[in-house]
Design an enzyme around this catalytic site. Structure first.
Site, short mmCIF file in Angstrom:
data_model
loop_
_atom_site.label_atom_id
_atom_site.label_comp_id
_atom_site.label_asym_id
_atom_site.label_seq_id
_atom_site.Cartn_x
_atom_site.Cartn_y
_atom_site.Cartn_z
N ASP A 40 0.85 -1.20 0.00
CA ASP A 40 0.00 0.00 0.00
C ASP A 40 0.88 1.24 0.00
OD1 ASP A 40 -2.46 -1.61 2.04
OD2 ASP A 40 -2.66 -0.96 -0.03
N GLY A 147 -6.61 4.71 2.71
CA GLY A 147 -5.73 5.49 3.57
C GLY A 147 -5.32 4.79 4.84
N GLY A 149 -5.73 0.97 7.37
CA GLY A 149 -6.22 -0.38 7.59
C GLY A 149 -7.19 -0.39 8.76
N ASP A 180 -10.59 -4.70 -1.48
CA ASP A 180 -9.59 -4.30 -0.50
C ASP A 180 -10.24 -3.40 0.55
OD1 ASP A 180 -6.46 -2.37 -0.79
OD2 ASP A 180 -7.49 -3.25 0.93
N GLY A 181 -10.19 -3.92 1.81
CA GLY A 181 -10.69 -3.08 2.89
C GLY A 181 -11.75 -3.80 3.70
N GLY A 182 -11.39 -4.12 4.94
CA GLY A 182 -12.36 -4.76 5.82
C GLY A 182 -12.67 -6.19 5.46
N SER A 203 -5.68 -6.43 8.32
CA SER A 203 -5.90 -6.63 9.76
C SER A 203 -6.34 -8.05 10.08
CB SER A 203 -6.96 -5.66 10.26
OG SER A 203 -6.64 -4.36 9.87
#
Ligand code: DX5
Length: 229
Positions: A40, A147, A149, A180-182, A203
């Protein structure tokens, strides 16, 4: 008849890793069975965060065999493309919102010998990329605002993923859809069922109490099962 589902790939983001030991993180991720590693890259302008550049990525490249991809959260990223390829990234992802001349930028990535991909922020419609799908190997549908995690998955992106998948299938294109994300055990099935086949997890993968290999196996199984549901 709808085409067979595309193979599931688990792509960890190194954003949650200890930045003082990124090389060790890459080795651990490869041992855990990931399919690729996503870097990232944030410039503090396109997103309110600053991470790492090509030199950091290049220092980790010799440590593992697994492919690298760079998620360039960078305003007007043409200046960074060649160094990212030289650093050993096989695929470069640029944001549609960050490129004044997106078609040209994607062409530049291909001219450098790398695979090109384009990312869409949550508010950006699929239509923003319909005229460049012939240039890309993958489209990244962000399921958080970029922006940071550890943010919550945005489930309202699932219809957007499905719309993109329909478009790719209708045109008979060989294009992966990444999210991408969560992404974690509670959210990956919805994204995969909607049409995503490359799944970025940060995460959830780094924080799995049973370890990274368990997280990779569980995420891959959940996504594959959801594709067939
Ligand atoms: C946002 C980043 C994050 C990261 C993954 O700009 O791109 O999405 O890769 O974050 P998690 O998996 O922790 O939500």
């Amino acid at each position: 008849m709808s085409p067979a589902p595309r193979s599931v790939e688990i792509a960890p983001s190194v954003l949650p890793a200890d930045f003082a030991n990124l090389g060790d993180a890459c080795v651990e991720l490869e041992k855990a069975g990931v399919d690729r590693i996503q870097w990232d890259v944030m410039d503090g302008n396109f997103v309110p965060n600053l991470t790492f550049g090509a030199d950091v990525i290049a220092s980790c490249r010799p440590l593992v065999e697994v492919p690298f991809e760079a998620h360039l959260m960078v305003t007007e990223p043409t200046w960074i493309l060649d160094t990212m390829v030289e650093a050993g990234c096989r695929l470069l992802i640029v944001h549609a919102e960050a490129c004044r001349h997106l078609h040209s930028t994607l062409g530049r990535i291909r001219d450098l010998g790398a695979a090109a991909a384009v990312a869409l922020n949550p508010a950006t419609p699929v239509e923003a990329v319909e005229h460049v799908l012939d240039l890309v190997e993958m489209v990244l549908v962000m399921t958080v605002n970029p922006g940071f995690g550890g943010q919550a998955y945005i489930p309202t992106m699932e219809p957007k993923i499905a719309q993109l998948r329909r478009l790719v299938v209708e045109r008979g294109l060989d294009v992966d859809i990444e999210v991408d994300g969560g992404i974690g055990p509670a959210t990956i099935a919805g994204a995969a069922a909607a049409g995503a086949n490359v799944l970025v997890a940060g995460s959830s993968l780094f924080r799995d109490p049973e370890g990274k290999a368990h997280a990779v196996t569980e995420l891959r199984e959940l996504a594959t099962r959801a594709q067939g549901a």
